[in-house]
Motif scaffolding. Structure first.
Motif, PDB file in Angstrom:
ATOM      1  N   GLY A 168       0.788  -1.226   0.000  1.00 48.97           N
ATOM      2  CA  GLY A 168       0.000   0.000   0.000  1.00 48.97           C
ATOM      3  C   GLY A 168       0.818   1.272   0.000  1.00 48.97           C
ATOM      4  O   GLY A 168       0.249   2.368  -0.094  1.00 48.97           O
ATOM      5  N   GLY A 169       2.130   1.157   0.094  1.00 49.36           N
ATOM      6  CA  GLY A 169       2.966   2.347   0.058  1.00 49.36           C
ATOM      7  C   GLY A 169       3.048   2.935  -1.344  1.00 49.36           C
ATOM      8  O   GLY A 169       2.569   2.340  -2.317  1.00 49.36           O
ATOM      9  N   GLY A 170       3.661   4.098  -1.429  1.00 49.89           N
ATOM     10  CA  GLY A 170       3.817   4.738  -2.734  1.00 49.89           C
ATOM     11  C   GLY A 170       4.119   6.207  -2.586  1.00 49.89           C
ATOM     12  O   GLY A 170       4.461   6.687  -1.503  1.00 49.89           O
ATOM     13  N   ASP A 179       6.298  12.642   6.910  1.00 50.93           N
ATOM     14  CA  ASP A 179       5.861  11.252   7.045  1.00 50.93           C
ATOM     15  C   ASP A 179       6.603  10.316   6.086  1.00 50.93           C
ATOM     16  O   ASP A 179       6.369   9.101   6.105  1.00 50.93           O
ATOM     17  CB  ASP A 179       4.356  11.143   6.797  1.00 50.93           C
ATOM     18  CG  ASP A 179       3.541  11.877   7.847  1.00 50.93           C
ATOM     19  OD1 ASP A 179       2.617  12.614   7.456  1.00 50.93           O
ATOM     20  OD2 ASP A 179       3.832  11.718   9.048  1.00 50.93           O
ATOM     21  N   THR A 180       7.461  10.855   5.253  1.00 53.05           N
ATOM     22  CA  THR A 180       8.223  10.024   4.324  1.00 53.05           C
ATOM     23  C   THR A 180       9.141   9.082   5.097  1.00 53.05           C
ATOM     24  O   THR A 180       9.950   9.513   5.915  1.00 53.05           O
ATOM     25  CB  THR A 180       9.049  10.906   3.370  1.00 53.05           C
ATOM     26  OG1 THR A 180       8.155  11.663   2.548  1.00 53.05           O
ATOM     27  CG2 THR A 180       9.955  10.059   2.490  1.00 53.05           C
ATOM     28  N   ALA A 181       8.994   7.789   4.839  1.00 50.97           N
ATOM     29  CA  ALA A 181       9.753   6.771   5.577  1.00 50.97           C
ATOM     30  C   ALA A 181       9.415   5.395   5.011  1.00 50.97           C
ATOM     31  O   ALA A 181       8.505   5.262   4.180  1.00 50.97           O
ATOM     32  CB  ALA A 181       9.413   6.806   7.065  1.00 50.97           C
ATOM     33  N   GLN A 203       7.678   1.496   1.278  1.00 45.85           N
ATOM     34  CA  GLN A 203       8.105   2.890   1.227  1.00 45.85           C
ATOM     35  C   GLN A 203       6.915   3.808   1.028  1.00 45.85           C
ATOM     36  O   GLN A 203       6.079   3.584   0.140  1.00 45.85           O
ATOM     37  CB  GLN A 203       9.103   3.091   0.075  1.00 45.85           C
ATOM     38  CG  GLN A 203       9.533   4.531  -0.143  1.00 45.85           C
ATOM     39  CD  GLN A 203      10.441   5.051   0.951  1.00 45.85           C
ATOM     40  OE1 GLN A 203      11.382   4.365   1.370  1.00 45.85           O
ATOM     41  NE2 GLN A 203      10.186   6.268   1.435  1.00 45.85           N
ATOM     42  N   VAL A 204       6.862   4.859   1.832  1.00 46.88           N
ATOM     43  CA  VAL A 204       5.884   5.936   1.660  1.00 46.88           C
ATOM     44  C   VAL A 204       6.665   7.226   1.437  1.00 46.88           C
ATOM     45  O   VAL A 204       7.525   7.584   2.241  1.00 46.88           O
ATOM     46  CB  VAL A 204       4.968   6.068   2.889  1.00 46.88           C
ATOM     47  CG1 VAL A 204       4.081   7.301   2.751  1.00 46.88           C
ATOM     48  CG2 VAL A 204       4.125   4.812   3.058  1.00 46.88           C
ATOM     49  N   THR A 205       6.371   7.887   0.342  1.00 49.72           N
ATOM     50  CA  THR A 205       7.010   9.153   0.019  1.00 49.72           C
ATOM     51  C   THR A 205       5.930  10.200  -0.181  1.00 49.72           C
ATOM     52  O   THR A 205       5.004   9.996  -0.977  1.00 49.72           O
ATOM     53  CB  THR A 205       7.865   9.034  -1.239  1.00 49.72           C
ATOM     54  OG1 THR A 205       8.842   8.002  -1.060  1.00 49.72           O
ATOM     55  CG2 THR A 205       8.589  10.346  -1.531  1.00 49.72           C
ATOM     56  N   VAL A 206       6.051  11.299   0.554  1.00 54.11           N
ATOM     57  CA  VAL A 206       5.055  12.365   0.484  1.00 54.11           C
ATOM     58  C   VAL A 206       5.727  13.599  -0.114  1.00 54.11           C
ATOM     59  O   VAL A 206       6.692  14.112   0.455  1.00 54.11           O
ATOM     60  CB  VAL A 206       4.469  12.684   1.859  1.00 54.11           C
ATOM     61  CG1 VAL A 206       3.351  13.712   1.733  1.00 54.11           C
ATOM     62  CG2 VAL A 206       3.948  11.416   2.529  1.00 54.11           C
TER      63      VAL A 206
END
Length: 124
Positions: free
Chosen positions: A8-10, A91-93, A119-122
């Motif tokens: 679900g990350g992206g 919140d990028t992490a 990975q989640v990148t905002v």
């Protein structure tokens, strides 16, 4: 032993929402406390929230986390979710789920099983 896979990350924009999923295999997650952590480059792994085998929840006391993140579980589908709202670049992490059948902890050492992370990148 249980195996965990996050998804679900992206890449999202500031202000967006995202729901991460932690899927269990080999064992039912019903018997485990499942926690969520994140780790940004150069930072320690940060506790976000945990849901116990009874459904009780505990969150990071930091208002920046507990007011925006929600942990839930779907025992029928053997999954635990992390709903994240009003995301910001901070919140990028890499986000991890972890499980333990004996403790409902807030420290990484409280958990025996870990997923590989997503990975989640905002972007701003």
């Amino acid at each position: 032993q249980v195996q965990l896979v996050e998804s679900g990350g992206g890449l999202v924009q500031a202000g967006d929402s995202l729901r991460l999923s932690c899927a269990g295999s080999r064992r039912s997650l019903r018997s485990y406390a499942v926690g969520w952590f994140r780790q940004a480059p150069g930072n320690e792994r940060e506790f976000l929230g945990v849901i116990s085998w009874t459904g009780a929840r505990k969150y990071n006391a930091n208002a920046h986390v507990k007011d925006r993140f929600t942990v839930s579980r779907d025992n029928a589908n053997n999954r635990v979710y992390l709903q994240m709202d009003r995301l910001s670049p901070e919140d990028t992490a890499v986000y991890y789920c972890a499980a333990d059948d004996a403790r409902i902890g807030i420290e990484p050492d409280d958990y025996e099983y870990w997923g590989q992370g997503t990975q989640v990148t905002v972007s701003s």
